[in-house]
Design a protein around this motif. Structure first.
Motif, PDB file in Angstrom:
ATOM      1  N   GLN B 875       0.825  -1.211   0.000  1.00 34.70           N
ATOM      2  CA  GLN B 875       0.000   0.000   0.000  1.00 34.70           C
ATOM      3  C   GLN B 875       0.858   1.260   0.000  1.00 34.70           C
ATOM      4  O   GLN B 875       0.370   2.355  -0.265  1.00 34.70           O
ATOM      5  CB  GLN B 875      -0.920  -0.023   1.234  1.00 34.70           C
ATOM      6  CG  GLN B 875      -1.775   1.212   1.436  1.00 34.70           C
ATOM      7  CD  GLN B 875      -1.104   2.268   2.281  1.00 34.70           C
ATOM      8  OE1 GLN B 875      -0.308   1.949   3.159  1.00 34.70           O
ATOM      9  NE2 GLN B 875      -1.387   3.530   1.990  1.00 34.70           N
ATOM     10  N   LEU B 876       2.163   1.127   0.268  1.00 31.63           N
ATOM     11  CA  LEU B 876       3.014   2.305   0.424  1.00 31.63           C
ATOM     12  C   LEU B 876       2.945   3.212  -0.811  1.00 31.63           C
ATOM     13  O   LEU B 876       2.954   2.739  -1.938  1.00 31.63           O
ATOM     14  CB  LEU B 876       4.459   1.874   0.680  1.00 31.63           C
ATOM     15  CG  LEU B 876       4.688   1.176   2.016  1.00 31.63           C
ATOM     16  CD1 LEU B 876       6.117   0.695   2.123  1.00 31.63           C
ATOM     17  CD2 LEU B 876       4.334   2.093   3.165  1.00 31.63           C
ATOM     18  N   ASN B 877       2.904   4.497  -0.538  1.00 30.46           N
ATOM     19  CA  ASN B 877       2.814   5.474  -1.612  1.00 30.46           C
ATOM     20  C   ASN B 877       4.195   5.691  -2.231  1.00 30.46           C
ATOM     21  O   ASN B 877       5.102   6.178  -1.556  1.00 30.46           O
ATOM     22  CB  ASN B 877       2.284   6.797  -1.038  1.00 30.46           C
ATOM     23  CG  ASN B 877       2.149   7.857  -2.095  1.00 30.46           C
ATOM     24  OD1 ASN B 877       2.552   7.666  -3.238  1.00 30.46           O
ATOM     25  ND2 ASN B 877       1.579   8.991  -1.710  1.00 30.46           N
ATOM     26  N   PRO B 878       4.376   5.309  -3.498  1.00 38.89           N
ATOM     27  CA  PRO B 878       5.716   5.427  -4.106  1.00 38.89           C
ATOM     28  C   PRO B 878       6.197   6.866  -4.205  1.00 38.89           C
ATOM     29  O   PRO B 878       7.387   7.117  -4.405  1.00 38.89           O
ATOM     30  CB  PRO B 878       5.537   4.805  -5.485  1.00 38.89           C
ATOM     31  CG  PRO B 878       4.086   4.839  -5.754  1.00 38.89           C
ATOM     32  CD  PRO B 878       3.394   4.764  -4.442  1.00 38.89           C
ATOM     33  N   GLU B 879       5.286   7.829  -4.043  1.00 41.47           N
ATOM     34  CA  GLU B 879       5.690   9.237  -4.132  1.00 41.47           C
ATOM     35  C   GLU B 879       6.351   9.715  -2.838  1.00 41.47           C
ATOM     36  O   GLU B 879       6.860  10.825  -2.786  1.00 41.47           O
ATOM     37  CB  GLU B 879       4.473  10.120  -4.418  1.00 41.47           C
ATOM     38  CG  GLU B 879       3.812   9.849  -5.761  1.00 41.47           C
ATOM     39  CD  GLU B 879       4.672  10.309  -6.911  1.00 41.47           C
ATOM     40  OE1 GLU B 879       5.529  11.182  -6.706  1.00 41.47           O
ATOM     41  OE2 GLU B 879       4.498   9.758  -8.015  1.00 41.47           O
TER      42      GLU B 879
END
Lengths: 182, 973, 467
Positions: B875-879
C-alpha cells in the motif's frame, strides 16, 4: 687533546648562587654564556637576556589569523549554498562571532607554542655536550664556550669570580652538539 | 480530487477492470503482468477507480487510486450523493483490509485432525458440491450482510436453485429495529427515515452517534458541518443539544449536553413534546417528568421553545441505548418531531435506508434455535461475523456445532470462520465487482481496483459456478457478467456508469406533513435506571474505529487514538470520578465487571464525560481470532450481555442492565496519548461566542478592525530585527476551522495512508513514540494563563453542561520563522521559497534538537526501523520516501501532491488553480474544516479564511509566523 | 655567597624530584585492580552502544517530548568537570596563586580525559551516529556545508578548540618534568619521553621563551574555559523550550561547571595523595583552600538557581511557571530536590574549618556535589523538555532510564578512570619545576625578611659577592 675542549662549565651550589654568578659573568663580559637550571628563575634569565621574548608576536599573529579564518569560512560557506533557515539572514553575524572567538583562541595558542619551539630551537633530540641529567634535577651551571685555547684562563677566571664551586672542561665528543653553534 | 484527471483515466476503467480485476484465475504471485500493461495501467501513472466502500452499510462512494497494480489510497467519490468525496477512518482503513497480512491465502477445509487446512479451489468446489448434495432434505441457512441489487438477487436465486428450502438472514450488528418499529407506528412505514440536519436549526440528539457509526456517519457529518457553517455565517442561531448518559464524539460537538441517567431519554423527550405543545406554559406533568429526569424544567422549556420555533430536528437514541423500552423512546422522539411538524421537512420517509431490510435480532435468534434443532444441513456465512458480534449468551457458537457443514466466504480468519468446515475466501471489496444502494435513488457500482492479492474467488463466481455444476443456469458464468446483464445498456453507458461510480438521483420531494396533534404516549412514563449499590449501569457503545469490531485488525484503526479517550490499542471502562471514589478505583486500576452472563476485566478511565451511575465500554475489541493486530487486545463487553430481546421491535437489549463492579489489585492503565485534557498554561484551542462573533462583524467585517488585515484574535505583530521570509511564487498555507472540526480522525487516517506513516504498536505508543504527523487534540476547557496548579473542582454529574470540547488538529505549522530549522547542525530541515518547512530525511543525522525546539511538538523520530508487514507494504505510496531508523519526520503539507499539481499546471501551461491541490487530510475531512491553498493569492479560499475574524495562529506569540491559521470555534452561549 | 645553604637546598630540590617521580615506579595491586575494573566498565559501555547502534535509539528511554536526556546530561556533566582543570591552572597561574602547583597537573589531566569522555556523547546520542562526520564543514559531493547558526555546530568548534588548547597547555607544563623522566628512562620509554620533552635541557633561553608561551597560553585558556561552557549553555538558551530559554544560562552553566570541576578535583586528589605519598605537597592547607573555593562556587550556583526561579515567577508566564512547578512538585520532583540538597546545602559544610580539614568530609561532600551536578543537568535537559507548550504532548511521567543508558554511563566513568590511572602511572603527577620555583620564592622571601630585620638592628654587613 687541548683542541678538543669546546668550553668550560662551572657548577653552582644553588639557584641563588647561580643568579649571582650570572650577574657577575655578565658584568665581566662573558661571551655567549649559557645557564642551565631546573628551576625557572625569571629574574636570573632577564639579567642574562634583557630583551623580552618575541613569542607573543607569533601568538598575536595566530589569533588574528584565527578570526579571519573563522569569519571568512562561515560567511563564505553560508553563501556558497544559501538556504533559508528559521527566517534568519544568510550572514548571521552573532553565531559566526562565536566561531571567530574559538578559532582565535585556537590559533593563538598554536602560535605561542610554535613561537616557543622556533625561538628556543626545539625540537632538537640530540643533547648538547655540556648537558648532564643532574642539570634537570638539582645542579646549576653556566657554560662558557672557548673560541681558542688562549681564552681558557680568562674564561676560567670569570667562572671563579662568578662563584662556581666546580669548573670542568667540556670536550668535543662524537655525539652531542657544540653549544656555541646554537 | 482533480476532476479532469479523474474523467480522463477512469473513463476507460472497464478495460482496466477487465485487465486487472477480473483475472481471478491468476495466481496471487504476480500483482500485475507488465507485458499486458493496458492504457489504464502505465508504470508510474496512478489510475483512479470509482467503487463503493463496504466497511459499513452507509455505502459511501470510493475512488480507489491504483498504481502499478497496487491500491495506494482511497478517497471519497465526489459524485456520490452520500459522502460527496469525503471518507471516514474506517473507509480509509479498507486498504489495510485489502493488504491485511492475516488475510486468508486461499480455500481451507477441516482435515481429519479437525484443523482448517489449505486446499485447492477444485477440491473446495468438490467439498461445496458434496455438502450441498448431502443435504438430504434439510434446509440451508445463509447469514450475510445487507446486500442490494445483483448479489442480493443472485443469493436468493442460488439458494432457490441448490437448496430444497432456505433461511436467509441479512445480518447487521446495528439493525435499528426500534427505529423501524417506531417509524412504522408513527410514520406509517416501518423503515429507517432520512434525516436532514442541514435543514434544521435547533438540533436535539437523544444519543444517536450520527458522527460515528449511526446509519450513515459521513453523510450526517457533512450535513452537520453545513449546519455549523451556516450558523457561523450568521444564517441561523440554532443550538445543538445532546441528551444522554455518555458524552460521545457526537455529543462532544454539541453546544449543550444534558447529562441524564440511562432510560431518562424517554422522559425528557416526553417532557419536551409536552412543553413544545404547551407553547410557553409549563404543564405540571412536564415539570414532574423533568424532575424525575433530574433536569431543570427551565432548561427544558427554553429548549422546547427553541425547538418549536422554525425547522428543527430531534434525533433518536443510538444503538447503545436500546433498552427494554427502546421502541417507546424512539416513538417519543418521533412524536416530538411530529409535534412541531418536522416530519416531511427534516424527517423524511421518501428514501428508506437499505438497513430497513436488515433482519431483526429476533430472527437471528430463531435461526440459532433452528440450528440447535438441527434443521439445517449447511450454513453459509458471507461478510458477517455473528460469533463475535452477537453476545456469547446468544449461543451462536454452540449452535454452529449442530450444523454439519458451515461454509464461510470470509476474507479474514474471523471468529465465525474459525468454526467453519469449509472456507471459500471472497475477494475484499476493493478487488470485487458489485453494487450497493444505501437508499433508493443512490446505486453505487463496485469495480475492482487491483487484481486479487491472494488466491481468493468472488463469491458471486463461486455461486454461479456451483449452480452451473448442479445444472442450473442463473444467467451468467461470472458475477461480473451477471452484474452487467442486470444493468443492461450498451458498453458506453456501462463505462459511463462505472466511471461515475453508479447511478444517482435525488428522491422526489414529498410534501411536508403538518404538525400532527400530540398523540398520547404509550404506557406510563418510565423511571430512569438507578443501579443497586456495588453495581453500575452498563453502557456499551459502538466504536468509531471498529464499528462492531470488523476493522479491529487494521493497524491504523488501533493506533489512531480514540477521539474522546485518546487511548490506543486496548479497551477501557469509563467511569465517573464519583463512582470511582465509591469503588475506591484509581485511574488505570483494573476493574472486574460481572453479570449473570459473564465477566470481563478492564482498566478504569476516570472521566466526567459519563454520568456517575454508568460504566461505559466500547465495542469492537477483545477478538480471539481476527488476526495479529486485534487478538488479545482489549475485551469484548458483549460477554456481559444476557441475550434478551426487546419484544416490541425484536432488537437486542444492550442498555439498562447493571453489572457488579469490583476493583482488582492489578493496574494496567490504558495507553492514553493525550497527557492533559486541560490547556493550563497555553490557550491553544480558542473559541468565540456567537455574540462576540456578531460584534466583530459589526466592527470590521471579515477583514478585521480598522482595515487591519487580520482578525481581532490575532496577537500583536512581534517586531523583528530581520525581514520576514520572502515567497516569490507561492506561499502555501492552511486554514483549519475549529468550528467545523468534529474530531473524527478521518484526516489522520488519510495522512497515515498518504504519507507511509509507520505504526509502532502498543509498546511504542505507551512510550510516546507514535509517528502520527497529524493529531487531533481534545481539550475540555479554556486555557488560563499564569495558572500555578490546576484546581480539581468537583466534577459535574447529571444536568446541563456547556463549553464541552474543543478539537484541535495539530500538524506541522510550516512556520516562516521555524524554530526547528536554525538549530539543525546539518541543514536537514530548511525553509522552501514556497513557505514550506522541509525535512531532508537523507541529510538528517538524528540530533532530535528540532523536535525539542518545536513548540508544537509535531516532529516524529524513527526510534526503530519502520515495520510494514507484507503485504501491507504494497500500500506504500511510491511518491513518499519511507523513512529509515534514526531520522526525524513530520507533516510536509503533502508536498508530493503540491509538486504533482504544479507539474499538471505547467503541462497545461496555466497557473495553479486555487483548490486544485488538496492535501490528504483536506480530502478526507467530512466537513471541509481543512482548507489548503496559496496565501500569496489574495483570493484563494485559504487566504480569505486566514484573514477572517476568527483567525489566529497557534502559539503565534512565539513569533514563529505559522502558515497554518486556525479559525476559533463558535460557542452558542 | 650561600654555599652553606647550598647542600640542604640541593637536597630539598632533589627531594621534590624524587617524591614526585616515585609514584611512576609504583605498581600496586590498587593500580592493576583499578585498571582491570575500569577496563571492564569500558567494555560494558561499548556493548551497550553496540546494541543501540544495531537496534536504534529506541533502546534508550528517549521519548517524545523528551528527545534529549541521559546522553546530553552526561555530555554537559563531563564538559563541566573538564572545566576545573584548565580553569584552576590558568586562572590560578594568572593570579599567581601559591597553591596552584598542588593541583594543576592532576586537574589538567582530568580536563583532558573528561573532554575525551564528554566528546563521545554528542556522537552516542545521534540517531545516525555513523553520519556524525556530517557535522564537520568538509567539502563533499553534495556541495553542502553545515549550519553555523546551530548551537550544535558551535559546540563542535568550542569543544574541539578546548580539547586542543588544553592538550597544548598540559604538554607545555609537562616539558621540563618529562625531560627529567627522559634522563632516567631506558629503551623505548627513553625515546617516547625524549620525543615528549623535545630535547629540553633547561637552558636559560629555553626557559625564557617557555615562560612567555606558558603565560600567553594561560591568558588564552582562561577566557576559553568561560566561552566553552557558555556555548554549551547556548545549546539550551537559544531554544524556545521553557526552562532552557533564559539569558542567565551562560554564567549559570559556567559557575556550575567550576563547582563540579572542583568537586571532581577533590574526589580524585584525596585518594591520589593517600596512595602516592604526596601528602607533604598536597597538604591539608591546600585542601582547605580548594574547599573554600568550592564553597564560594556552591553559593554562586545557589544564587543562580534562586534568580532563575524568581524571574520565572516574576514573568507571570503560564508556560514557564507550569514548567517549573512540574520540576518542583511534579514528575521531576525527586531529581529536583536531590539536586538542591547536593548543590546548595552540602557545600555549606565548608563554612566550618573542621569540615574543610577533615578528609572524609571533603570526600563525601565532593561526591555529593558530583551527583548533584548530574541531577542539575538532568533536570534542566529532560525536566524542561517534559513539560512545554502543548498539554497534549506533556510527558505523562518522569523519564524512564533504560539499560543501555546505564551501561553507557558506566562505560564513560570507566573510560575516565582508565585513562586517569594511566596518567598516574606514566606522567609526573605534580609540576616539579614549579614546586621548586615556589620553594625558591618562599626562601627568598624569608631571606629578604631576615635581611631587613638585620638592617633595622643596624649591625648587618652587606655580604661579599665572592667567597
Amino acid at each position: 687533546m687541548i683542541g678538543d675542549v669546546v668550553g668550560l662549565i662551572g657548577y653552582f651550589p644553588g639557584p641563588d648562587a647561580l643568579r649571582n654568578g650570572i650577574e657577575t659573568a655578565v658584568r665581566s663580559h662573558a661571551v655567549d654564556p649559557v645557564a642551565y637550571t631546573p628551576i625557572p628563575d625569571a629574574s636570573a634569565f632577564d639579567t642574562l637576556r634583557p630583551s623580552s621574548s618575541p613569542v607573543r608576536w607569533v601568538a598575536l599573529a595566530g589569533g588574528l589569523f584565527g578570526i579571519a579564518a573563522a569569519l571568512s569560512m562561515t560567511i563564505w560557506m553560508s553563501w556558497d549554498y544559501p538556504v533559508i533557515v528559521g527566517g534568519k539572514p544568510i550572514t548571521s553575524i552573532p553565531p559566526f562571532m562565536v566561531a571567530a572567538f574559538e578559532l582565535m583562541v585556537l590559533f593563538g595558542s598554536i602560535g605561542s607554542i610554535a613561537g616557543f619551539l622556533w625561538f628556543s630551537r626545539l625540537p632538537d633530540l640530540t643533547p648538547s655536550q655540556a648537558y648532564r641529567p643532574e642539570l634537570a634535577v638539582d645542579q646549576y651551571a653556566i657554560f662558557l664556550p672557548l673560541g681558542s685555547e688562549s681564552e681558557r684562563g680568562r674564561v676560567e677566571r670569570i667562572l671563579q669570580d662568578a662563584g662556581a664551586t666546580e669548573i670542568a672542561p667540556v670536550l668535543r665528543s662524537e655525539r652531542g652538539r657544540l653549544e656555541v653553534l646554537d | 480530487m482533480n476532476r479532469r484527471h479523474f474523467l480522463k483515466v477512469a473513463g476507460v476503467s472497464t478495460a482496466a477492470a477487465a485487465a486487472q480485476g477480473c483475472s481471478t484465475r491468476r495466481g496471487p504471485d504476480k500483482v500485475i503482468a507488465y507485458p499486458a500493461s493496458s492504457e489504464t495501467n502505465k508504470p508510474g501513472i496512478s489510475t483512479e477507480f470509482a467503487t463503493v466502500c463496504r466497511e459499513c452499510p452507509a455505502g459511501c462512494g470510493l475512488i480507489a487510486i491504483a498504481r502499478d497494480g497496487r491500491a495506494i489510497k482511497v478517497d471519497g467519490n465526489p459524485d456520490h450523493p452520500i459522502n460527496a468525496g469525503k471518507l471516514c477512518l474506517r473507509g480509509q482503513s479498507s486498504l489495510q483490509g485489502l493488504y491485511n497480512p492475516d488475510r486468508l491465502r486461499g480455500p481451507l477445509a477441516r482435515d481429519e485432525h479437525g484443523r482448517l487446512a489449505p486446499i485447492s479451489w477444485e477440491e473446495a468446489e468438490k467439498r461445496l458440491d458434496a455438502s450441498l448434495g448431502s443435504l438430504n432434505g434439510k434446509s440451508v441457512a445463509w447469514i450475510g450482510q445487507v446486500e442490494t441489487g445483483a448479489f442480493d438477487r443472485l443469493t436468493d436465486a442460488w439458494l432457490a436453485a441448490v437448496a430444497p428450502s432456505s433461511t436467509r438472514i441479512r445480518y447487521e450488528t446495528y439493525a435499528y429495529e426500534p427505529l423501524r418499529a417506531a417509524a412504522g407506528a408513527m410514520l406509517g412505514q416501518a423503515v429507517i427515515p432520512r434525516f436532514r440536519i442541514d435543514e434544521a436549526r435547533t438540533l436535539i440528539c437523544f444519543g444517536a452517534d450520527f458522527l460515528e457509526t449511526w446509519l450513515s456517519n459521513v453523510e450526517y457529518a457533512r450535513q452537520f458541518g453545513e449546519w455549523r457553517r451556516a450558523r457561523t455565517e450568521g444564517k441561523h442561531h440554532g443550538r445543538y443539544v445532546f441528551i444522554g448518559p455518555r458524552l460521545s464524539l457526537t455529543g462532544a460537538n454539541a453546544d449543550e449536553w444534558i447529562a441524564v441517567r440511562p432510560g431518562a431519554e424517554e422522559i425528557v423527550a416526553r417532557a419536551l413534546s409536552l412543553l413544545a405543545a404547551a407553547k410557553g406554559r409549563v404543564p405540571a406533568e412536564a415539570a414532574s417528568l423533568a424532575e424525575s429526569a433530574g433536569v431543570p424544567v427551565e432548561t427544558l422549556s427554553r429548549l422546547a421553545r427553541e425547538f418549536a420555533s422554525g425547522p428543527s430536528l430531534a434525533l433518536p437514541p443510538g444503538s447503545a441505548q436500546d433498552g427494554p423500552r427502546a421502541v417507546a423512546v424512539h416513538e417519543a422522539v418521533l412524536r416530538l418531531n411530529q409535534a412541531v411538524g418536522n416530519v416531511g421537512r427534516t424527517v423524511l420517509v421518501d428514501a428508506p435506508h437499505a438497513l430497513s431490510t436488515a433482519s431483526r435480532h429476533q430472527e437471528t435468534m430463531s435461526l440459532v434455535s433452528d440450528m440447535r434443532e438441527g434443521k439445517f444441513g449447511a450454513l453459509f456465512v458471507h461478510r458477517a461475523n455473528p460469533v463475535y458480534a452477537l453476545p456469547p449468551s446468544a449461543g451462536f457458537a454452540e449452535a454452529l456445532k449442530s450444523v454439519p457443514e458451515v461454509i464461510s466466504f470470509s476474507s479474514y480468519p474471523d471468529e465465525t470462520t474459525a468454526l467453519a468446515t469449509l472456507v471459500l475466501p471472497d475477494h475484499t471489496p476493493l478487488e470485487s465487482w458489485g453494487e450497493y444502494s444505501p437508499r433508493s435513488g443512490v446505486n453505487g457500482l463496485m469495480q475492482p481496483a487491483v487484481a486479487p492479492v491472494f488466491d481468493t474467488r468472488a463469491t458471486g463466481d463461486v455461486l454461479l459456478a456451483s449452480a452451473a455444476r448442479a445444472g442450473h443456469n442463473l444467467g451468467a458464468a461470472e458475477f461480473r457478467e451477471y452484474l452487467r446483464k442486470e444493468h443492461g445498456g450498451d458498453d458506453a453507458a456501462w463505462a459511463a456508469l462505472l466511471q461515475l461510480g453508479g447511478a444517482f438521483s435525488e428522491p422526489a420531494p414529498t410534501p411536508a406533513r403538518a404538525a400532527a396533534p400530540l398523540s398520547a404516549p404509550s404506557g406510563p412514563a418510565p423511571v430512569p435506571v438507578a443501579p443497586a449499590d456495588g453495581r453500575l449501569v452498563l453502557h456499551i457503545y459502538p466504536s468509531l474505529h471498529f464499528y462492531d469490531g470488523r476493522t479491529a485488525n487494521r493497524p491504523w484503526a488501533q493506533e489512531i487514538p480514540d477521539p474522546m479517550a485518546k487511548a490506543v490499542w486496548g479497551s477501557w471502562a469509563e467511569i465517573h470520578p464519583d463512582a470511582a471514589k465509591r469503588f475506591g478505583v484509581q485511574d488505570g486500576d483494573v476493574m472486574a465487571l460481572e453479570t449473570a452472563a459473564g465477566r470481563i476485566e478492564a482498566p478504569a478511565l476516570l472521566t466526567d464525560r459519563v454520568v456517575s451511575g454508568v460504566v461505559a465500554i466500547q465495542r469492537g475489541q477483545g477478538h480471539t481470532n481476527l488476526g495479529r493486530f486485534a487478538d488479545g487486545i482489549g475485551v469484548n463487553p458483549l460477554a456481559l450481555l444476557p441475550a434478551v430481546v426487546e419484544p416490541a421491535s425484536g432488537a437486542l437489549v444492550v442498555s439498562g442492565g447493571d453489572v457488579a463492579v469490583r476493583k482488582l489489585a492489578v493496574r494496567r492503565p490504558p495507553v492514553v496519548l493525550q497527557t492533559s485534557m486541560k490547556q493550563v498554561g497555553a490557550a491553544i484551542a480558542r473559541a468565540v461566542t456567537v455574540a462576540q462573533l456578531a460584534w466583530t462583524r459589526r466592527k470590521g467585517g471579515l477583514n478585521g478592525e480598522g482595515g487591519e488585515e487580520e482578525g481581532p484574535l490575532r496577537g500583536r505583530k512581534n517586531p523583528s530585527l530581520y525581514a520576514n521570509a520572502q515567497h516569490p511564487k507561492h506561499h502555501w498555507g492552511m486554514a483549519i476551522d475549529l468550528d467545523t472540526c468534529l474530531g473524527c480522525n478521518a484526516c489522520v487516517a488519510s495522512c497515515y495512508a498518504e504519507n507511509n506513516v509507520p505504526v509502532v504498536g502498543r509498546e511504542g505508543c505507551s512510550r510516546g513514540r507514535e509517528m502520527s504527523w497529524l493529531r487531533i487534540e481534545n481539550y475540555t476547557e479554556e486555557g488560563a494563563s499564569g495558572l500555578l496548579r490546576i484546581q480539581a473542582k468537583k466534577p459535574a454529574d447529571t444536568g446541563p453542561r456547556t463549553n464541552l470540547t474543543r478539537f484541535f488538529p495539530m500538524l506541522c505549522q510550516q512556520c516562516d520563522n521555524a524554530p526547528c530549522e536554525y538549530v539543525c547542525p546539518v541543514d536537514a530541515t530548511v525553509h522552501s521559497s514556497e513557505g514550506l518547512n522541509m525535512q531532508v530525511y537523507n541529510r538528517c543525522v538524528g540530533t532530535r534538537y528540532c523536535s525539542n525546539n518545536c513548540p508544537y511538538k509535531v516532529r516524529r523520530f524513527n526510534f526503530f526501523p519502520p515495520a510494514f508487514e507484507p503485504p501491507l507494504d504494497q500500500q506504500l505510496n511510491p511518491e513518499v520516501t519511507v523513512r529509515s531508523k534514526g531520522v526525524m519526520e513530520k507533516c510536509t503539507f503533502c508536498i508530493q501532491r503540491i509538486e504533482a499539481g504544479k507539474v499538471q499546471a505547467k503541462a497545461e501551461g496555466r497557473p495553479v488553480r486555487d483548490g486544485e491541490i488538496r492535501t490528504a487530510c483536506q480530502n478526507a475531512c467530512p466537513t471541509d474544516a481543512i482548507v489548503f491553498g496559496d496565501l500569496k493569492d489574495e483570493n484563494s479560499r485559504a487566504a480569505q479564511l486566514a484573514k477572517g475574524a476568527r483567525g489566529y495562529g497557534a502559539l503565534e506569540e512565539l513569533n514563529t509566523l505559522p502558515n497554518v491559521t486556525y479559525l476559533a470555534r463558535v460557542r452558542a452561549e | 655567597m650561600t654555599t652553606n645553604g647550598a647542600a640542604p637546598q640541593g637536597d630539598v630540590y632533589k627531594q621534590v624530584t624524587e617524591d614526585v617521580l616515585r609514584p611512576m615506579a609504583l605498581r600496586g595491586p590498587w593500580w592493576y585492580g583499578g585498571l582491570a575494573l575500569t577496563a571492564t566498565m569500558v567494555l560494558i559501555g561499548a556493548y551497550s552502544e553496540f546494541l543501540q547502534l544495531h537496534y536504534g535509539m529506541g533502546k534508550a528511554g528517549l521519548m517524545h517530548p523528551m528527545m534529549w536526556a541521559v546522553y546530553i546530561t552526561n555530555f554537559v556533566w563531563w564538559i563541566g568537570i573538564a572545566h576545573s582543570g584548565t580553569l584552576i591552572s590558568a586562572f590560578l597561574y594568572l593570579f599567581r596563586a601559591p597553591f596552584r602547583a598542588a593541583f594543576s597537573r592532576a586537574a589538567e589531566a582530568m580536563t583532558l580525559i573528561a573532554i575525551t569522555t564528554a566528546g563521545m556523547f554528542p556522537l552516542i546520542h545521534l540517531g545516525r551516529a555513523w553520519r556524525a562526520y556530517w557535522l564537520l564543514p568538509y567539502p563533499n559531493e553534495r556541495l553542502l556545508w553545515v549550519n553555523f547558526r546551530s548551537p550544535l555546530v558551535l559546540d563542535v568548534f568550542a569543544v574541539t578548540t578546548y580539547f586542543i588548547v588544553s592538550t597544548l597547555f598540559f604538554w607545555l607544563g609537562l616539558v621540563p618534568d618529562v625531560a627529567v623522566v627522559r634522563d632516567r628512562a631506558r629503551g623505548w620509554a627513553r625515546t617516547a619521553y625524549g620525543l615528549a620533552a623535545v630535547g629540553w635541557e633547561g637552558r636559560d633561553k629555553q626557559w625564557k621563551h617557555y615562560l612567555m608561551a606558558y603565560a600567553i597560553l594561560a591568558g588564552l585558556a582562561a577566557p576559553l574555559v568561560v566561552s566553552v561552557h557558555s556555548v554549551v549553555s547556548w545549546d539550551f538558551a537559544s531554544a524556545l523550550v521553557p526552562g532552557w530559554h533564559s539569558t542567565i544560562s551562560a554564567p549559570f552553566f559556567v559557575a556550575g561547571a567550576i563547582l563540579s570541576g572542583l568537586a571532581m578535583v577533590l574526589t580524585l586528589l584525596i585518594p591520589m595523595r593517600a596512595t602516592m605519598g604526596l601528602k607533604q605537597y598536597v597538604t591539608i592547607d591546600r585542601m582547605d583552600q580548594v574547599a573554600k573555593l568550592t564553597l564560594v562556587m556552591g553559593l554562586v550556583v545557589s544564587y543562580s538557581y534562586f534568580s532563575e526561579y524568581f524571574v520565572t515567577w516574576y514573568s507571570k508566564d503560564g508556560v514557564e511557571i507550569t514548567n517549573l512547578m512540574n520540576k518542583v512538585n511534579g514528575t521531576f520532583a525527586w531529581e529536583f530536590w536531590l539536586m538542591t540538597v547536593c548543590n546548595c546545602i552540602a557545600p555549606l559544610a565548608f563554612f566550618f574549618r573542621a569540615a574543610r580539614r577533615n578528609i572524609p568530609t571533603l570526600f563525601i561532600v565532593s561526591i555529593l556535589i558530583n551527583i548533584g551536578m548530574w541531577m542539575e543537568r538532568f533536570v534542566i535537559v529532560a525536566g524542561s523538555l517534559s513539560h512545554d507548550y502543548v498539554p497534549y504532548s506533556w510527558a505523562p511521567s518522569g523519564y524512564h532510564i533504560k539499560p543501555v543508558e546505564v551501561g553507557i554511563c558506566i562505560g564513560s566513568v570507566g573510560w575516565f578512570g582508565f585513562l586517569f590511572l594511566l596518567f598516574c602511572r606514566f606522567l609526573p603527577v605534580l609540576p616539579i619545576a614549579e614546586l621548586k620555583r615556589d620553594i625558591l620564592l618562599e626562601e627568598r622571601e624569608e631571606h629578604a625578611v631576615e635581611a631587613s630585620a638585620a638592617l633595622r638592628e643596624g649591625h648587618a654587613q652587606p655580604q661579599p659577592e665572592v667567597g
